[in-house]
Design an enzyme around this catalytic site. Structure first.
Site, short mmCIF file in Angstrom:
data_model
loop_
_atom_site.label_atom_id
_atom_site.label_comp_id
_atom_site.label_asym_id
_atom_site.label_seq_id
_atom_site.Cartn_x
_atom_site.Cartn_y
_atom_site.Cartn_z
N VAL A 154 58.81 38.43 41.36
CA VAL A 154 57.45 38.20 41.79
C VAL A 154 56.76 39.50 42.56
CG1 VAL A 154 56.08 36.73 43.44
CG2 VAL A 154 58.31 35.90 42.47
N ARG A 196 54.25 36.13 63.20
CA ARG A 196 53.22 35.59 62.35
C ARG A 196 53.29 34.65 61.80
NH1 ARG A 196 51.62 39.80 58.02
NH2 ARG A 196 50.39 37.88 57.43
N ARG A 202 49.71 44.75 46.60
CA ARG A 202 49.33 43.28 46.32
C ARG A 202 48.18 43.13 45.79
NH1 ARG A 202 51.63 39.26 51.28
NH2 ARG A 202 51.20 37.80 49.94
N PRO A 203 47.85 43.13 44.59
CA PRO A 203 46.46 43.11 44.20
C PRO A 203 45.76 41.83 44.29
CG PRO A 203 47.97 42.91 42.31
CD PRO A 203 48.75 43.19 43.69
N VAL A 204 44.30 41.90 44.50
CA VAL A 204 43.49 40.79 44.34
C VAL A 204 42.54 40.65 43.15
CG1 VAL A 204 43.52 40.27 47.04
CG2 VAL A 204 41.83 42.07 45.66
N ASP A 205 42.87 41.38 42.22
CA ASP A 205 42.30 41.39 40.87
C ASP A 205 41.90 39.92 40.32
OD1 ASP A 205 45.03 41.58 40.49
OD2 ASP A 205 44.91 41.68 38.21
N LEU A 206 42.98 39.05 40.39
CA LEU A 206 42.76 37.72 39.58
C LEU A 206 41.74 36.92 40.69
CD1 LEU A 206 46.51 36.84 38.92
CD2 LEU A 206 44.69 37.50 37.23
N LYS A 226 52.72 27.21 57.53
CA LYS A 226 51.91 28.61 57.73
C LYS A 226 50.80 28.64 56.60
CE LYS A 226 52.88 33.08 57.03
NZ LYS A 226 51.86 33.76 56.36
N ASN A 227 51.57 28.53 55.22
CA ASN A 227 50.94 29.18 53.96
C ASN A 227 49.97 27.94 53.65
OD1 ASN A 227 51.98 31.66 54.12
ND2 ASN A 227 53.23 31.21 52.34
N ASP A 262 60.08 34.29 49.07
CA ASP A 262 60.10 34.34 50.65
C ASP A 262 61.21 33.91 51.14
OD1 ASP A 262 57.02 34.93 50.63
OD2 ASP A 262 56.40 33.25 51.24
N CYS A 286 50.10 46.22 51.68
CA CYS A 286 50.93 45.37 52.22
C CYS A 286 52.46 45.99 52.73
CB CYS A 286 51.17 44.05 51.42
SG CYS A 286 52.64 43.02 51.60
N ARG A 295 46.23 39.24 54.68
CA ARG A 295 45.59 39.27 53.62
C ARG A 295 45.15 37.77 53.11
NH1 ARG A 295 47.05 42.83 50.24
NH2 ARG A 295 46.68 41.32 48.55
C1 UD1 Z 1 51.66 33.58 48.67
C2 UD1 Z 1 52.25 33.37 49.97
C3 UD1 Z 1 53.49 34.60 50.16
C4 UD1 Z 1 54.25 34.26 48.94
C5 UD1 Z 1 53.52 34.43 47.83
C6 UD1 Z 1 54.43 33.97 46.47
C7 UD1 Z 1 50.51 32.82 51.47
C8 UD1 Z 1 49.64 33.27 52.61
N1 UD1 Z 1 51.07 33.79 50.88
O1 UD1 Z 1 51.06 34.88 48.52
O2 UD1 Z 1 54.17 34.11 51.51
O3 UD1 Z 1 55.26 35.32 49.04
O4 UD1 Z 1 52.61 33.51 47.54
O5 UD1 Z 1 55.00 32.92 46.47
O6 UD1 Z 1 50.43 31.81 50.97
N2 UD1 Z 1 48.96 38.87 41.82
C9 UD1 Z 1 48.14 39.77 40.78
N3 UD1 Z 1 46.76 39.69 41.05
C10 UD1 Z 1 46.06 39.06 41.93
C11 UD1 Z 1 47.11 37.96 42.80
C12 UD1 Z 1 48.33 38.00 42.52
O7 UD1 Z 1 48.79 40.38 39.97
O8 UD1 Z 1 45.02 38.87 42.10
C13 UD1 Z 1 50.28 38.69 41.43
C14 UD1 Z 1 51.08 39.36 42.68
O9 UD1 Z 1 51.29 40.75 42.67
C15 UD1 Z 1 52.69 38.52 42.57
C16 UD1 Z 1 52.24 37.27 42.03
O10 UD1 Z 1 50.66 37.49 41.32
O11 UD1 Z 1 53.57 39.55 41.55
C17 UD1 Z 1 52.16 36.15 42.85
O12 UD1 Z 1 51.13 36.45 43.95
P1 UD1 Z 1 50.36 35.34 44.59
O13 UD1 Z 1 51.21 34.08 44.26
O14 UD1 Z 1 49.10 35.77 44.68
O15 UD1 Z 1 50.84 35.55 46.19
P2 UD1 Z 1 49.95 35.31 47.60
O16 UD1 Z 1 49.23 34.21 47.43
O17 UD1 Z 1 49.40 36.68 47.90
#
Ligand code: UD1
Length: 432
Positions: free
Chosen positions: A334, A404, A123-127, A22-23, A312, A118, A94
């Site tokens: 994580v 899902r 679950r931020p998207v700042d990065l 899926k991912n 996961d 979430c 997301r």
């Molecule tokens: C993906 C997977 C999810 C898995 C996660 C970690 C998909 C669709 N989902 O989620 O199943 O649990 O990887 O292996 O592929 N973070 C920030 N800022 C950001 C983005 C992330 O601080 O903008 C932090 C998150 O809070 C977390 C860490 O980075 O602590 C890793 O998250 P991330 O790898 O981004 O997870 P996803 O891609 O959302």
């Protein structure tokens, strides 16, 4: 709504087959937006998240032919004109936020809803946003939407360091950078197999990527990408879930066969911890044989980015630990709040408590069937695993969470000896 009813006590025997990831399917679908020809993806799992993302993509004017039974999806973004991903769809999943990088890369502009919260916490998207800015995008936040544009219609490219290393941000930035005018570098890029496979698809389309699978990824922008037919990789989290199922419910000394998986995609930490429980693993090509021991040994784990123990799989690991005589811990680094399954497992008699970012498990107690609530994807599958070894019947409610990410789980498990069925129910009906 649907629920899964599991009658515990049957051994898991025979074989299970792993579906496509899926991912990984979601970024591969996003990559198809970077070319104006027809892209066909195979081994795409028949899952709600794939359907949701197909709808998100269709909003842009991209045409999609989806034959879920054959696990095929074709996308033709030649007719892509709209640059929007609306809240109504993004809120459901997301990963729809990948539209930001895909649309910025292909069209030089995007209007994508922020995903919001979430089930298990922030679950931020700042990065992701920081990355787009580093590539030269102008970004405004307007009424819950990210409105992004590239100067003169095409991103110049740039350098970004991710802290922490994020799977989603790495993919989104690559989507935006591949068709940039100049070169880009991502430092501390994610190296999860999902990211690597996605990069391989882009390379097959003509993208210039260096350092794939390493922490420093260089992307040299190209003027165009070509369409491609590409096979999705197996779902490593489904495979890990099946391996845990075999360890807790397999007959000691008898192999459960897991087909079409990739053991190397699970990462070394999971494989080492799994074998330390006393469970044997034999690998050949895409067949993994899991042999449960007479007695499982407790093993503490700490989740981490790849090749660390996958977050996961920590909910499922907790159920495995509940089956071992002795104490163990699951430390989540994580997503520190990701423990929504614990109160539900406690209702089944599992002796696990949350202490800060950690779950402490006292294993070896009997697990009892009851009604439990799914709260998110991996939490729900942990309840099914507990139900397989519980005394009596377990009703796992709100199974749409599980749908899902697990394709026809009840069919796969019942084909391997587990007594499990899907039943419709009315959540608000008064108890009779
Ligand atoms: C993906 C997977 C999810 C898995 C996660 C970690 C998909 C669709 N989902 O989620 O199943 O649990 O990887 O292996 O592929 N973070 C920030 N800022 C950001 C983005 C992330 O601080 O903008 C932090 C998150 O809070 C977390 C860490 O980075 O602590 C890793 O998250 P991330 O790898 O981004 O997870 P996803 O891609 O959302």
């Amino acid at each position: 709504m649907d629920k899964l009813v599991v009658r515990g006590g049957n051994p898991l025997t025979g074989s299970l087959t792993v579906s496509g990831s899926k991912n990984t399917a979601l970024p591969l679908m996003s990559a198809a937006l970077l070319t104006d020809g027809r892209v066909t993806l195979s081994n795409v799992p028949d899952l709600k998240d794939v359907q949701t993302f197909a709808r998100v993509i269709e909003v842009t004017g991209t045409t999609i032919e989806h034959t879920p039974q054959q696990h095929l999806i074709s996308l033709n973004a030649g007719s892509l004109t709209r640059i929007e991903a609306p809240y109504e769809l993004v809120k459901r999943m997301r990963a729809s936020f990948y539209m930001l990088g895909a649309l910025l890369g292909r069209m030089g502009k995007a209007r994508v809803s922020l995903p919001g919260g979430c089930a298990w916490g922030p679950r931020p998207v700042d990065l992701h946003i920081q990355g787009m800015k580093a590539l030269g995008a102008e970004i405004d936040l307007h009424q819950g939407y990210v409105v992004a544009s590239a100067p003169a219609g095409r991103l110049p490219g740039g350098r970004v360091t991710l802290d922490p290393s994020s799977v989603g941000a790495t993919i989104n930035i690559i989507l935006a950078a591949t068709l940039a005018r100049g070169s880009s570098v991502i430092e501390n890029a994610a190296i999860e197999p999902d990211v690597v496979h996605f990069c391989e698809m882009l390379q097959a389309m003509g993208a210039r990527l260096n350092g794939v699978g390493t922490r420093t990824l260089e992307i040299e922008g190209v003027d165009r990408l070509d369409p491609v037919d590409f096979e999705n990789c197996p779902d490593r989290i489904e495979m890990g879930t099946f391996m845990i199922a075999a360890a807790i419910a397999g007959r000691p000394g008898q192999a459960v066969e897991i087909h079409h998986g990739r053991a190397d995609h699970l990462g070394s930490a999971f494989m080492e911890a799994f074998q330390r429980t006393g469970t044997r693993v034999e690998e050949s090509d895409s067949l993994i044989r899991v042999i449960a021991p007479e007695e499982l040994r407790p093993v503490s784990v700490t989740t981490d980015i790849y090749p660390g123990f996958p977050t996961d799989l920590q909910a499922q690991w907790t159920v495995l630990m509940a089956r071992c005589a002795g104490n163990s811990k699951v430390y989540e680094t994580v997503y520190p709040d990701r423990f929504k399954h614990i109160p539900e497992l406690q209702r089944m008699g599992v002796n696990a408590i949350i202490v800060g970012d950690e779950v402490v498990i006292e294993g070896g107690k009997a697990i009892q069937g009851t009604h439990v609530m799914s709260t998110d994807l991996r939490a729900s599958v942990s309840l099914v695993l507990a139900g397989m070894v519980a005394e009596g019947e377990t009703h796992v409610l709100r199974v749409y969470h599980l749908d899902r990410g697990y394709e026809r789980l009840e069919e796969k498990l019942s084909g391997a000896g587990i007594d499990i069925e899907r039943v419709r129910y009315d959540e608000w009906a008064d108890p009779s």
